[in-house]
Design an enzyme around this catalytic site. Sequence first.
Site: not given
Ligand SMILES: *Cc1c(COP(=O)(O)O)cnc(C)c1O
Length: 435
Positions: A152, A247, A275
Amino acid sequence: MSTPTKTSINQQRSIAAFDRASGLMPGGVNSPARAFGAVGGKPLFIERAEGPFLFDIDGNRLLDYIGSWGPMILGHAHPVVIEAIQSAASRGTSYGAPTEAETELAELIVEAVPSVEKLRLVNSGTEATMSAIRLARGATGRDQVIKFSGNYHGHVDSLLVAAGSSAANLGVPDSPGVTEGTSRDTLILEYNDVGALQAAFDKHGQELACVILEPVVGNMGCVPPRPGFLEAARELCTKHGAVLIFDEVMTGFRVAYGGAQQRFGVTPDLTTLGKIVGGGLPVGAYGGRADLMDQVLPAGKVFQAGTLSGNPLATAAGAAMLKLLRDDSPYPYLEEQGQRLADGLTRAASRAGIPHQLQRVGSMMTLFFCDQAVHGWTEASTCNRERFAKYFWGMVERGVYMPCSQFEALFFSATHTAEHIDQTIDAAEAVLQDV
Ligand SMILES: *Cc1c(COP(=O)(O)O)cnc(C)c1O
């Protein structure tokens, strides 16, 4: 799952709050994972949080293993972070002009994350991945993107394509509103499948702008990279002139101070963060090779902007968080307690005779209710989700707040003591006996 599971905890106020919210917001929430769709029932509404605990509006105290889905690696309401936010707020909340606090956070990130020479701050992980993809396409002049099923990357149109398949299928959109035209440029592969990646490069090497991946997947439950997978992605991208994007929105400052790239020793071209870098406030970042980042406006031509990007409260929280992590490393402690929790949950599932796989990297892990190691979505999708829903509610009744889906990794913090971990294991021992 449609049948709400009956619980014996008092949820009266939360239920009323949810009903009220449901009239005003789609599904009663501002982000779908909060609505408990995967486990049934209605969500708990939170009043405050401290250290490892959440306190809901009915007065229940819950030992928290979500940690706001990742940011709370030092526990909730860390006094140093709160003080930094309060101090920044007293000087005004946004100026729309540069601040030294942005540079300070940028310096901390550049020092920590091996691939990042320059970066841009944004407001969420989604913005970071969206911008990184645009940059990769702008820099290479190519259109196609490889992503892996079960990974994701936020709600970016071109990445909301995950239909599981181990072949390089042309993407089919995952959501109404994402056009076929958008998803046509996204190739979906099975995570950890080096052969499929090699084949995709053999066929599409000249059209590939980038490969984006979670270097440890958290978004189908915790799935570590198999030895050689990250290295193969690195090698193929270099060979074919494609941009490798890690990511690390979830793994950055979580699985090591320098993220998964430091832990596994593989350096991507671009990295996305979120995060933890915001210390619990909305922050994202994308960064990497200086020659790539210098193609972003106003140094270069790839457009990207943000009214509240580098916001003073958010940068203050982020910088305070990173300095705490840098100066008093929690990672050895998290590793040790992670092992303790993993061993305990494994023992509990074994005693109950439940088929399971415990997968862990540092302080993120998942107890999968399936009988084979999970390397990708093919295996993850075989898990027993009904058992998971019962496990989730059983744990809530014992005051333990696990992620509300089999396909979300659990996180714990430096404020979770050995005693908290042992209480969690005891709860799991009891709950797993009758799920
Ligand atoms: C949480 C997450 C996102 C999205 O981040 P948001 O701040 O919710 O837009 C993208 N990539 C990964 C791996 C994530 O865990």
